[in-house]
Design a protein around this motif. Structure first.
Motif, mmCIF file in Angstrom:
data_model
loop_
_atom_site.group_PDB
_atom_site.id
_atom_site.type_symbol
_atom_site.label_atom_id
_atom_site.label_comp_id
_atom_site.label_asym_id
_atom_site.label_seq_id
_atom_site.Cartn_x
_atom_site.Cartn_y
_atom_site.Cartn_z
ATOM 1 N N MET A 1 -26.502 -89.019 94.138
ATOM 2 C CA MET A 1 -27.286 -87.692 94.388
ATOM 3 C C MET A 1 -27.298 -87.020 92.858
ATOM 4 S SD MET A 1 -27.426 -84.837 97.057
ATOM 5 C CE MET A 1 -28.925 -84.276 97.737
ATOM 6 N N LYS A 2 -28.233 -86.322 92.534
ATOM 7 C CA LYS A 2 -28.361 -85.401 91.397
ATOM 8 C C LYS A 2 -27.727 -84.167 91.466
ATOM 9 C CE LYS A 2 -31.933 -88.447 89.953
ATOM 10 N NZ LYS A 2 -31.159 -89.654 90.451
ATOM 11 N N GLY A 3 -27.010 -84.014 90.319
ATOM 12 C CA GLY A 3 -25.998 -82.688 90.325
ATOM 13 C C GLY A 3 -26.791 -81.442 90.171
ATOM 14 N N THR A 4 -27.999 -81.605 89.381
ATOM 15 C CA THR A 4 -28.838 -80.410 89.155
ATOM 16 C C THR A 4 -30.268 -80.583 88.954
ATOM 17 O OG1 THR A 4 -28.747 -80.695 86.642
ATOM 18 C CG2 THR A 4 -26.732 -79.472 87.608
ATOM 19 N N ILE A 5 -31.029 -79.432 88.912
ATOM 20 C CA ILE A 5 -32.355 -79.465 88.908
ATOM 21 C C ILE A 5 -32.854 -80.088 87.607
ATOM 22 C CG2 ILE A 5 -34.404 -78.314 88.446
ATOM 23 C CD1 ILE A 5 -33.131 -76.222 90.544
ATOM 24 N N ASN A 6 -31.937 -79.874 86.500
ATOM 25 C CA ASN A 6 -32.423 -80.576 85.065
ATOM 26 C C ASN A 6 -32.181 -81.972 85.179
ATOM 27 O OD1 ASN A 6 -32.905 -77.993 83.720
ATOM 28 N ND2 ASN A 6 -30.642 -77.823 83.163
ATOM 29 N N GLU A 7 -31.224 -82.597 85.942
ATOM 30 C CA GLU A 7 -31.061 -84.167 86.155
ATOM 31 C C GLU A 7 -32.034 -84.476 86.819
ATOM 32 O OE1 GLU A 7 -27.194 -84.671 87.647
ATOM 33 O OE2 GLU A 7 -26.205 -83.629 86.048
ATOM 34 N N LEU A 8 -32.664 -83.905 87.692
ATOM 35 C CA LEU A 8 -33.787 -84.337 88.529
ATOM 36 C C LEU A 8 -35.009 -84.501 87.723
ATOM 37 C CD1 LEU A 8 -34.797 -85.591 91.325
ATOM 38 C CD2 LEU A 8 -35.163 -83.051 91.811
ATOM 39 N N VAL A 9 -35.120 -83.517 86.872
ATOM 40 C CA VAL A 9 -36.562 -83.295 85.997
ATOM 41 C C VAL A 9 -36.247 -84.476 85.072
ATOM 42 C CG1 VAL A 9 -37.435 -82.087 84.195
ATOM 43 C CG2 VAL A 9 -36.760 -80.814 86.483
ATOM 44 N N VAL A 10 -35.168 -84.763 84.439
ATOM 45 C CA VAL A 10 -35.061 -85.702 83.410
ATOM 46 C C VAL A 10 -35.124 -87.095 84.167
ATOM 47 C CG1 VAL A 10 -33.434 -86.992 81.768
ATOM 48 C CG2 VAL A 10 -33.451 -84.450 81.868
ATOM 49 N N SER A 11 -34.561 -87.413 85.292
ATOM 50 C CA SER A 11 -34.763 -88.592 86.124
ATOM 51 C C SER A 11 -36.157 -88.841 86.249
ATOM 52 C CB SER A 11 -33.961 -88.378 87.198
ATOM 53 O OG SER A 11 -34.107 -89.728 88.081
ATOM 54 N N ASN A 12 -37.048 -87.896 86.819
ATOM 55 C CA ASN A 12 -38.483 -88.045 87.286
ATOM 56 C C ASN A 12 -39.110 -88.443 85.710
ATOM 57 O OD1 ASN A 12 -37.898 -87.643 89.987
ATOM 58 N ND2 ASN A 12 -38.455 -85.582 89.896
ATOM 59 N N ASN A 13 -39.019 -87.536 84.750
ATOM 60 C CA ASN A 13 -39.627 -87.867 83.642
ATOM 61 C C ASN A 13 -39.365 -89.146 82.986
ATOM 62 O OD1 ASN A 13 -40.929 -85.387 84.180
ATOM 63 N ND2 ASN A 13 -39.619 -84.363 82.640
ATOM 64 N N LEU A 14 -37.964 -89.566 82.976
ATOM 65 C CA LEU A 14 -37.783 -91.106 82.482
ATOM 66 C C LEU A 14 -38.417 -92.091 83.251
ATOM 67 C CD1 LEU A 14 -33.768 -91.098 82.047
ATOM 68 C CD2 LEU A 14 -35.379 -91.252 80.169
ATOM 69 N N LYS A 15 -38.600 -92.020 84.409
ATOM 70 C CA LYS A 15 -39.496 -93.045 85.440
ATOM 71 C C LYS A 15 -40.989 -92.697 85.189
ATOM 72 C CE LYS A 15 -39.978 -94.885 89.969
ATOM 73 N NZ LYS A 15 -39.696 -94.743 91.261
ATOM 74 N N SER A 16 -41.347 -91.758 84.906
ATOM 75 C CA SER A 16 -42.794 -91.213 84.838
ATOM 76 C C SER A 16 -43.247 -91.728 83.461
ATOM 77 C CB SER A 16 -42.973 -89.704 84.848
ATOM 78 O OG SER A 16 -44.516 -89.530 84.631
ATOM 79 N N ALA A 17 -42.324 -91.720 82.494
ATOM 80 C CA ALA A 17 -42.991 -92.172 81.155
ATOM 81 C C ALA A 17 -43.085 -93.705 81.087
ATOM 82 C CB ALA A 17 -41.739 -91.425 80.100
ATOM 83 N N ARG A 18 -42.003 -94.259 81.799
ATOM 84 C CA ARG A 18 -42.028 -95.764 81.655
ATOM 85 C C ARG A 18 -43.193 -96.315 82.440
ATOM 86 N NH1 ARG A 18 -40.886 -98.936 85.960
ATOM 87 N NH2 ARG A 18 -39.692 -97.323 87.010
#
Length: 79
Positions: A1-18
Motif C-alpha cells: 500500500m502506498k504510504g503518501t499521496i506523493n508516492e501515489l502520484v509518482v506511481s500513477n505517473n510512472l505507469k501513465s508515462a509507460r
C-alpha cells in the motif's frame, strides 16, 4: 500500500508515462536489462527508485523526470 499521496502520484505517473509511450512492462524491462517484476516494483514502490533510475525511465518514455512527480502536466514537456 502506498504510504503518501506523493508516492501515489509518482506511481500513477510512472505507469501513465509507460502506457503513453506505448510500452509494456516486458519491453521496458528489456531496455533496462531487468526483469518485468522489477519494472512492476518500480511502478508500485517508486520510493525505492534512485535518481538515475528515474532519469533512465524518463529517457525511455520520452518525458521529463518532473512529469513523474506531478510538476510537469504533460509527459512530453521538456523531453
Amino acid at each position: 500500500m502506498k504510504g503518501t499521496i506523493n508516492e501515489l502520484v509518482v506511481s500513477n505517473n510512472l505507469k501513465s508515462a509507460r502506457i503513453k509511450a506505448g510500452l509494456l512492462q516486458d519491453q521496458v524491462a528489456e531496455r533496462l536489462g531487468v526483469s518485468r517484476q522489477t519494472v512492476n516494483t518500480y511502478e508500485n514502490h517508486p520510493e525505492n527508485l534512485k535518481l538515475w533510475q528515474y532519469m533512465k525511465l524518463a529517457e525511455i518514455y520520452g518525458c521529463s523526470v518532473s512529469y513523474f512527480f506531478g510538476i510537469a502536466s504533460d509527459n512530453m514537456s521538456n523531453a
